[in-house]
Design an enzyme around this catalytic site. Structure first.
Site, PDB file in Angstrom:
ATOM      1  N   VAL A  14       0.853  -1.175   0.000  1.00 44.56           N
ATOM      2  CA  VAL A  14       0.000   0.000   0.000  1.00 44.56           C
ATOM      3  C   VAL A  14       0.891   1.227   0.000  1.00 44.56           C
ATOM      4  CG1 VAL A  14      -1.838   1.252   1.180  1.00 44.56           C
ATOM      5  CG2 VAL A  14      -1.760  -1.246   1.304  1.00 44.56           C
ATOM      6  N   CYS A  15       0.632   2.156  -0.912  1.00 41.41           N
ATOM      7  CA  CYS A  15       1.325   3.445  -0.931  1.00 41.41           C
ATOM      8  C   CYS A  15       2.840   3.244  -1.002  1.00 41.41           C
ATOM      9  CB  CYS A  15       0.895   4.261   0.291  1.00 41.41           C
ATOM     10  SG  CYS A  15       1.272   6.019   0.207  1.00 41.41           S
ATOM     11  N   THR A  16       3.586   3.844  -0.085  1.00 37.92           N
ATOM     12  CA  THR A  16       5.046   3.779  -0.129  1.00 37.92           C
ATOM     13  C   THR A  16       5.596   2.440   0.344  1.00 37.92           C
ATOM     14  OG1 THR A  16       5.116   4.856   2.038  1.00 37.92           O
ATOM     15  CG2 THR A  16       5.363   6.265   0.100  1.00 37.92           C
ATOM     16  N   THR A  56       2.974   3.705  -6.838  1.00 38.64           N
ATOM     17  CA  THR A  56       2.958   4.163  -5.451  1.00 38.64           C
ATOM     18  C   THR A  56       2.246   5.515  -5.450  1.00 38.64           C
ATOM     19  OG1 THR A  56       4.318   4.521  -3.472  1.00 38.64           O
ATOM     20  CG2 THR A  56       5.209   5.343  -5.564  1.00 38.64           C
TER      21      THR A  56
END
Length: 328
Positions: free
Chosen positions: A107-109, A127
């Site tokens: 998730v994300c970074t 990202t």
């Protein structure tokens, strides 16, 4: 439905983004209410509780080295990941857990953790839009897709910023149990099964450093100062006293675009700001330098997959228009 519990290991660490954990966890929990059987375990290097981005302590179910293999490994993100090297112990743990998992997701970074573990080499990934360029630099063998909400490449999934973890989890549930269950979960959580448009609808078009070349900075300043002026190729080249061909080469070399596309991006950002401020689409087109509403509409379709009106409705306010009240 699956005949056994599907185990999900969520790899966390100090500074983790709380919503990266809670968003997907709610999707899996909701799936269980409808008959699925997901079993989540929070794992961390060392097994001690971790501190989240909001200061809340997150308990850990099992030390990562002692965990049994998971069906799905989910790596959360954190604000510090793009700015600092990934802790080698965290990267090694992600790699070890991924080796025993049927699929791996971030998730994300969290994508930076997968990248540091070598799990994104030769794959497509994404990202948060603010950090896609950094991910591309840190993972040169990865094809980074900056506008995707989430990307699947084989058994590896990566997602965009924060709430995109919900989109990702819905996709994982759909893979396991089909679209009907995912649709029920989305309705229950009051989220979209699939969002319209990509990350670019949330981002600024001209993120990043200013042009290094003085000539290009002069053009940027001139267009930003008066986007309604004549900024055709011939006019720009004459303003900075170079040939149109040379100016085009300079834009290609430093910004990987053309002068006209760059001018459009500046005007596009101005139009978005005007719409955010309450101007209608026709006014926004005129004040930002687009020759007509139609040309502005085409620019919005290219960059966002939305019309100016749809953009304004989606981002102007959190109050539904039909329910807005003046207080009288």
């Amino acid at each position: 439905m699956a005949s056994r519990a599907h185990t999900v290991g969520v790899l966390v660490f100090d500074g983790m983004k709380m919503l990266d954990l809670s968003g997907p966890a709610e999707v899996f929990s909701e799936a269980n209410r409808y008959g699925a059987e997901y079993r989540l375990s929070i794992v961390a290097v060392g097994g001690a509780p971790v501190r989240s981005s909001i200061g809340m302590s997150v308990p850990v179910d099992v030390e990562a080295a002692a965990a049994d293999p998971f069906d799905t490994l989910l790596v959360v993100g954190g604000d510090l990941l793009p700015a600092a090297p990934v802790d080698p112990a965290l990267a090694a743990t992600a790699k070890a857990l991924a080796a025993g998992a049927e699929r791996v997701a971030s998730v994300c970074t969290g994508a930076f953790v997968l990248g540091a573990a070598g799990l994104l080499e030769g794959k497509r990934a994404t990202t948060h839009w603010q950090h896609t360029a950094a991910l591309a630099r840190s993972c040169p063998l990865t094809r980074v897709e900056p506008d995707a909400i989430f990307v699947r490449d084989g058994n590896t999934y990566t997602s965009a910023g924060v709430t995109a973890g919900i989109d990702l989890a819905l996709a994982l549930v759909e893979q396991d149990h089909g679209p009907d269950l995912s649709r029920k979960i989305a309705r229950s959580l009051v989220v979209y099964m699939q969002r319209a448009g990509g990350q670019s609808q949330f981002s600024a078009s001209l993120q990043g450093p200013a042009p290094r070349t003085p000539v290009l900075r002069m053009i940027q300043d001139a267009v930003q100062a008066d986007p309604t002026a004549d900024h055709g190729l011939e006019a720009l080249a004459a303003r900075v006293r170079v040939s149109p061909r040379h100016l085009t080469r300079m834009f290609r070399a430093e910004l990987d675009t053309t002068p006209m596309k760059y001018v459009e991006l500046i005007r596009f950002d101005r139009a978005k700001a005007l719409l955010d401020a309450g101007h209608n689409a026709t006014e926004a087109a005129s004040l930002s330098g687009f020759p007509s509403y139609e040309s502005l509409r085409r620019a919005f379709a290219r960059h966002l997959g939305l019309s100016p009106t749809q953009y304004q409705q989606r981002f102007a306010t959190t109050t539904p228009t039909s329910r807005a009240r003046t207080g009288r």
